[in-house]
Scaffold this motif. Structure first.
Motif, PDB file in Angstrom:
ATOM      1  N   TYR A 183     -10.845 -25.731  -3.575  1.00  0.00           N
ATOM      2  CA  TYR A 183      -9.484 -25.767  -3.041  1.00  0.00           C
ATOM      3  C   TYR A 183      -9.005 -27.208  -2.901  1.00  0.00           C
ATOM      4  O   TYR A 183      -7.875 -27.538  -3.275  1.00  0.00           O
ATOM      5  CB  TYR A 183      -9.421 -25.064  -1.685  1.00  0.00           C
ATOM      6  CG  TYR A 183      -8.106 -25.288  -0.977  1.00  0.00           C
ATOM      7  CD1 TYR A 183      -6.931 -24.713  -1.466  1.00  0.00           C
ATOM      8  CD2 TYR A 183      -8.015 -26.114   0.142  1.00  0.00           C
ATOM      9  CE1 TYR A 183      -5.707 -24.940  -0.852  1.00  0.00           C
ATOM     10  CE2 TYR A 183      -6.799 -26.342   0.763  1.00  0.00           C
ATOM     11  CZ  TYR A 183      -5.651 -25.757   0.275  1.00  0.00           C
ATOM     12  OH  TYR A 183      -4.438 -25.986   0.884  1.00  0.00           O
ATOM     13  N   GLU A 222      -9.354 -16.868   3.991  1.00  0.00           N
ATOM     14  CA  GLU A 222      -8.315 -17.874   4.210  1.00  0.00           C
ATOM     15  C   GLU A 222      -8.239 -18.837   3.023  1.00  0.00           C
ATOM     16  O   GLU A 222      -7.142 -19.207   2.578  1.00  0.00           O
ATOM     17  CB  GLU A 222      -8.589 -18.623   5.509  1.00  0.00           C
ATOM     18  CG  GLU A 222      -8.474 -17.736   6.739  1.00  0.00           C
ATOM     19  CD  GLU A 222      -8.986 -18.386   8.003  1.00  0.00           C
ATOM     20  OE1 GLU A 222      -8.551 -17.980   9.100  1.00  0.00           O
ATOM     21  OE2 GLU A 222      -9.830 -19.318   7.913  1.00  0.00           O
ATOM     22  N   MET A 225      -6.559 -17.140   0.175  1.00  0.00           N
ATOM     23  CA  MET A 225      -5.112 -17.127   0.359  1.00  0.00           C
ATOM     24  C   MET A 225      -4.507 -18.487  -0.001  1.00  0.00           C
ATOM     25  O   MET A 225      -3.480 -18.561  -0.697  1.00  0.00           O
ATOM     26  CB  MET A 225      -4.778 -16.789   1.810  1.00  0.00           C
ATOM     27  CG  MET A 225      -3.281 -16.754   2.113  1.00  0.00           C
ATOM     28  SD  MET A 225      -2.940 -16.491   3.872  1.00  0.00           S
ATOM     29  CE  MET A 225      -3.516 -18.053   4.554  1.00  0.00           C
ATOM     30  N   LEU A 226      -5.133 -19.568   0.431  1.00  0.00           N
ATOM     31  CA  LEU A 226      -4.620 -20.900   0.133  1.00  0.00           C
ATOM     32  C   LEU A 226      -4.649 -21.184  -1.362  1.00  0.00           C
ATOM     33  O   LEU A 226      -3.708 -21.778  -1.904  1.00  0.00           O
ATOM     34  CB  LEU A 226      -5.447 -21.949   0.888  1.00  0.00           C
ATOM     35  CG  LEU A 226      -5.285 -21.964   2.410  1.00  0.00           C
ATOM     36  CD1 LEU A 226      -6.328 -22.861   3.057  1.00  0.00           C
ATOM     37  CD2 LEU A 226      -3.879 -22.431   2.796  1.00  0.00           C
ATOM     38  N   GLY A 228      -4.371 -18.933  -3.635  1.00  0.00           N
ATOM     39  CA  GLY A 228      -3.283 -18.127  -4.185  1.00  0.00           C
ATOM     40  C   GLY A 228      -1.941 -18.830  -4.057  1.00  0.00           C
ATOM     41  O   GLY A 228      -1.101 -18.767  -4.968  1.00  0.00           O
ATOM     42  N   ILE A 229      -1.734 -19.505  -2.937  1.00  0.00           N
ATOM     43  CA  ILE A 229      -0.489 -20.257  -2.747  1.00  0.00           C
ATOM     44  C   ILE A 229      -0.379 -21.373  -3.777  1.00  0.00           C
ATOM     45  O   ILE A 229       0.682 -21.581  -4.386  1.00  0.00           O
ATOM     46  CB  ILE A 229      -0.434 -20.831  -1.318  1.00  0.00           C
ATOM     47  CG1 ILE A 229      -0.314 -19.696  -0.294  1.00  0.00           C
ATOM     48  CG2 ILE A 229       0.736 -21.810  -1.177  1.00  0.00           C
ATOM     49  CD1 ILE A 229      -0.432 -20.154   1.141  1.00  0.00           C
ATOM     50  N   LEU A 230      -1.487 -22.098  -3.996  1.00  0.00           N
ATOM     51  CA  LEU A 230      -1.459 -23.172  -4.985  1.00  0.00           C
ATOM     52  C   LEU A 230      -1.135 -22.638  -6.371  1.00  0.00           C
ATOM     53  O   LEU A 230      -0.343 -23.228  -7.105  1.00  0.00           O
ATOM     54  CB  LEU A 230      -2.805 -23.898  -5.010  1.00  0.00           C
ATOM     55  CG  LEU A 230      -3.206 -24.695  -3.765  1.00  0.00           C
ATOM     56  CD1 LEU A 230      -4.497 -25.457  -4.034  1.00  0.00           C
ATOM     57  CD2 LEU A 230      -2.106 -25.653  -3.344  1.00  0.00           C
ATOM     58  N   ARG A 231      -1.759 -21.519  -6.727  1.00  0.00           N
ATOM     59  CA  ARG A 231      -1.493 -20.939  -8.047  1.00  0.00           C
ATOM     60  C   ARG A 231      -0.030 -20.533  -8.193  1.00  0.00           C
ATOM     61  O   ARG A 231       0.583 -20.721  -9.250  1.00  0.00           O
ATOM     62  CB  ARG A 231      -2.408 -19.743  -8.290  1.00  0.00           C
ATOM     63  CG  ARG A 231      -3.863 -20.115  -8.571  1.00  0.00           C
ATOM     64  CD  ARG A 231      -4.653 -18.925  -9.085  1.00  0.00           C
ATOM     65  NE  ARG A 231      -4.834 -17.923  -8.045  1.00  0.00           N
ATOM     66  CZ  ARG A 231      -5.876 -17.886  -7.212  1.00  0.00           C
ATOM     67  NH1 ARG A 231      -6.821 -18.799  -7.306  1.00  0.00           N
ATOM     68  NH2 ARG A 231      -5.982 -16.941  -6.293  1.00  0.00           N
ATOM     69  N   GLN A 232       0.551 -19.996  -7.120  1.00  0.00           N
ATOM     70  CA  GLN A 232       1.946 -19.578  -7.168  1.00  0.00           C
ATOM     71  C   GLN A 232       2.866 -20.792  -7.297  1.00  0.00           C
ATOM     72  O   GLN A 232       3.851 -20.754  -8.041  1.00  0.00           O
ATOM     73  CB  GLN A 232       2.301 -18.775  -5.919  1.00  0.00           C
ATOM     74  CG  GLN A 232       3.693 -18.160  -5.939  1.00  0.00           C
ATOM     75  CD  GLN A 232       3.843 -17.080  -7.001  1.00  0.00           C
ATOM     76  OE1 GLN A 232       2.852 -16.484  -7.437  1.00  0.00           O
ATOM     77  NE2 GLN A 232       5.064 -16.826  -7.426  1.00  0.00           N
ATOM     78  N   VAL A 233       2.555 -21.856  -6.591  1.00  0.00           N
ATOM     79  CA  VAL A 233       3.357 -23.083  -6.682  1.00  0.00           C
ATOM     80  C   VAL A 233       3.279 -23.646  -8.099  1.00  0.00           C
ATOM     81  O   VAL A 233       4.297 -24.062  -8.684  1.00  0.00           O
ATOM     82  CB  VAL A 233       2.879 -24.120  -5.645  1.00  0.00           C
ATOM     83  CG1 VAL A 233       3.569 -25.466  -5.875  1.00  0.00           C
ATOM     84  CG2 VAL A 233       3.153 -23.641  -4.228  1.00  0.00           C
ATOM     85  N   GLU A 234       2.058 -23.690  -8.654  1.00  0.00           N
ATOM     86  CA  GLU A 234       1.889 -24.203 -10.011  1.00  0.00           C
ATOM     87  C   GLU A 234       2.675 -23.349 -11.010  1.00  0.00           C
ATOM     88  O   GLU A 234       3.291 -23.878 -11.941  1.00  0.00           O
ATOM     89  CB  GLU A 234       0.404 -24.229 -10.377  1.00  0.00           C
ATOM     90  CG  GLU A 234      -0.375 -25.280  -9.604  1.00  0.00           C
ATOM     91  CD  GLU A 234      -1.872 -25.139  -9.779  1.00  0.00           C
ATOM     92  OE1 GLU A 234      -2.307 -24.078 -10.299  1.00  0.00           O
ATOM     93  OE2 GLU A 234      -2.599 -26.064  -9.390  1.00  0.00           O
TER      94      GLU A 234
END
Length: 246
Positions: A183, A222, A225-226, A228-234
């Motif tokens: 991460y 957790e 989830m974090l 997943g957020i990075l992948r969505q931002v990318e």
């Protein structure tokens, strides 16, 4: 698992006498797992075996790895030792205060990390730990021999493990350190990509992020989830908006 599952990790140990003495101290206090990161000496030399006395099996079964992340593979908790006061927010704790945390949940692998005899651990290596200890010594001669430092910590761990007052906290699924590290690597890459970090200051800024997250003792779900957020931002950065002209 308890003490038997706790790894004593030595980073680039140079003295076979120290390594042999550490094996003996580990057996004295019920620890069995020794991991050597890029050792600069032969753990099975005559000097090491002589100092180990009846703990030769710890030297023989010691795991040899090239890097500290390899030594921590599978661990969910790591404490690093340091003799230097560093300019960061993470506190330097007394061994008696911090070490019990390593074995509070005995089914989860953990590691206690020691640095080189001459210069300890680098800042980069310290980044892999979640808590940090400094053994209090006299100001007139503060430097401790490596084997002595390990023996003191093993003693403190054994005293806690044998205490009848121990109350094991409810188990939580702490994230493996290699998952947390992945991460951090992806977070750094994203922050460089969007210009929040600059290459020449990325290491020092990422130390701050590591300290923030390490204080929370992230659980596997957790970190997932974090990530997943990075992948969505990318994905969002690469995908044109519907109202954006091509």
């Amino acid at each position: 698992m308890g003490l038997a599952g706790l790894r004593i990790v030595l980073v680039e140990p140079a003295g076979p006498i120290n390594v042999g003495s550490i094996a003996r101290a580990m057996k004295n206090f019920g620890l069995q797992q020794l991991v050597l990161v890029n050792p600069q000496c032969d753990r099975l030399s005559v000097e090491a075996l002589r100092m180990a006395v009846h703990a030769k099996e710890i030297l023989e079964s010691a795991v040899i790895v090239a890097t500290l992340p390899e030594a921590l593979q599978g661990c969910v908790r790591a404490v690093a030792t340091t003799a230097r006061v560093r300019d960061w927010e993470a506190p330097l704790e007394n061994p008696r205060t911090a070490l019990p945390w390593l074995i509070e949940q005995p089914t989860q692998p953990a590691a206690l990390i020691f640095g080189r005899e001459d210069r300890g651990l680098s800042n980069e290596e310290l980044n892999y730990a979640q808590r940090f200890i400094r053994i209090p010594t006299s100001e007139s001669y503060a430097s401790l021999n490596l084997a002595t430092a390990v023996a003191i910590c093993c003693y403190e761990l054994a005293q806690y493990a044998e205490s009848p007052e121990i109350q094991t906290p409810q188990e939580t699924e702490l994230a493996p350190l290699e998952l947390v590290e992945s991460y951090y690597q992806q977070l750094e890459s994203l922050l460089l990509n969007i210009g929040y970090l600059y290459p020449h200051t990325a290491a020092s800024r990422m130390e701050k992020f590591r300290q923030i997250y390490n204080r929370t003792h992230l659980q596997t779900k957790e970190v997932t989830m974090l990530l997943g957020i990075l992948r969505q931002v990318e994905w969002a950065l690469k995908t044109p908006r519907k109202d954006e002209k091509l």
